[in-house]
Design an enzyme around this catalytic site. Structure first.
Site, mmCIF file in Angstrom:
data_model
loop_
_atom_site.group_PDB
_atom_site.id
_atom_site.type_symbol
_atom_site.label_atom_id
_atom_site.label_comp_id
_atom_site.label_asym_id
_atom_site.label_seq_id
_atom_site.Cartn_x
_atom_site.Cartn_y
_atom_site.Cartn_z
ATOM 1 N NE ARG A 1 -3.865 2.182 0.699
ATOM 2 C CZ ARG A 1 -3.724 3.491 0.567
ATOM 3 N NH1 ARG A 1 -2.580 4.000 0.170
ATOM 4 N NH2 ARG A 1 -4.712 4.297 0.848
ATOM 5 C CD GLU B 1 -11.423 2.601 -3.041
ATOM 6 O OE1 GLU B 1 -11.274 1.440 -3.469
ATOM 7 O OE2 GLU B 1 -10.792 3.047 -2.074
ATOM 8 N NE ARG C 1 -3.568 -2.927 1.656
ATOM 9 C CZ ARG C 1 -4.475 -2.055 1.231
ATOM 10 N NH1 ARG C 1 -4.845 -2.049 -0.034
ATOM 11 N NH2 ARG C 1 -5.010 -1.182 2.059
#
Length: 165
Positions: free
Chosen positions: A40, A48, A82
């Site tokens: 990330r 998004e 992540r």
């Protein structure tokens, strides 16, 4: 001093090749041991995938890093496991594999108007990075590039909140 020592103790550097781009702020890096790491990108929040500019943001990140060698400097994992890190890649005009990895992909996304500076996590950035990201976002807004072309761009955190049932 204690905070710096704590960060250093949990800091992790990964080098490898980007083998996947999920969206404008998430990539997958394959290291020399053939282990995949979901990353990330720190300091940014991209639209998004189903949001306005989501696909363009993903394409922009792909252009920056897909198939390229990167260095990831991370000091945490997010709630999804992540790594959260600064992704560094060679500048695009460098044609040899030995170029230094000096281009900050997150900052490049902000500069191109493909992501917001994630102010909520500014305290996790160095003061220099936070300041640079803030200035880059304001410059992108002023130039009306990328998502800033929209008269009323919706931040991803607001879009997600509105999309919840």
């Amino acid at each position: 001093m204690i905070a710096l020592a704590a960060w250093s103790a949990s800091a992790e550097t990964i080098t490898g090749r980007v083998v996947g781009v999920a969206d404008g702020d998430t990539v997958t890096v394959l290291d020399a041991d053939r282990t995949q790491h979901k990353i990330r990108v720190a300091g940014i929040n991209a639209p998004e995938k189903n949001q306005a500019f989501g696909q363009r943001s993903k394409a922009s990140m792909s252009d920056l890093v897909f198939g390229k060698d990167v260095v990831v400097k991370s000091n945490k994992r997010d709630r999804y496991g992540r790594l959260v890190g600064k992704v560094l890649v060679a500048v695009p005009y460098c044609a040899v594999s030995t170029c230094p990895k000096t281009l900050d992909a997150g900052l490049a996304q902000i500069t191109a108007g493909m992501a917001w500076w994630y102010r909520q996590y500014a305290r996790e950035q160095s003061a220099e990075d936070a300041s640079t990201y803030e200035v880059a976002e304001q410059a992108a807004r002023d130039r009306r590039v990328g998502l800033w072309r929209d008269a009323h761009p919706v931040a991803p955190w607001d879009w997600r909140r509105a999309a919840r049932p």
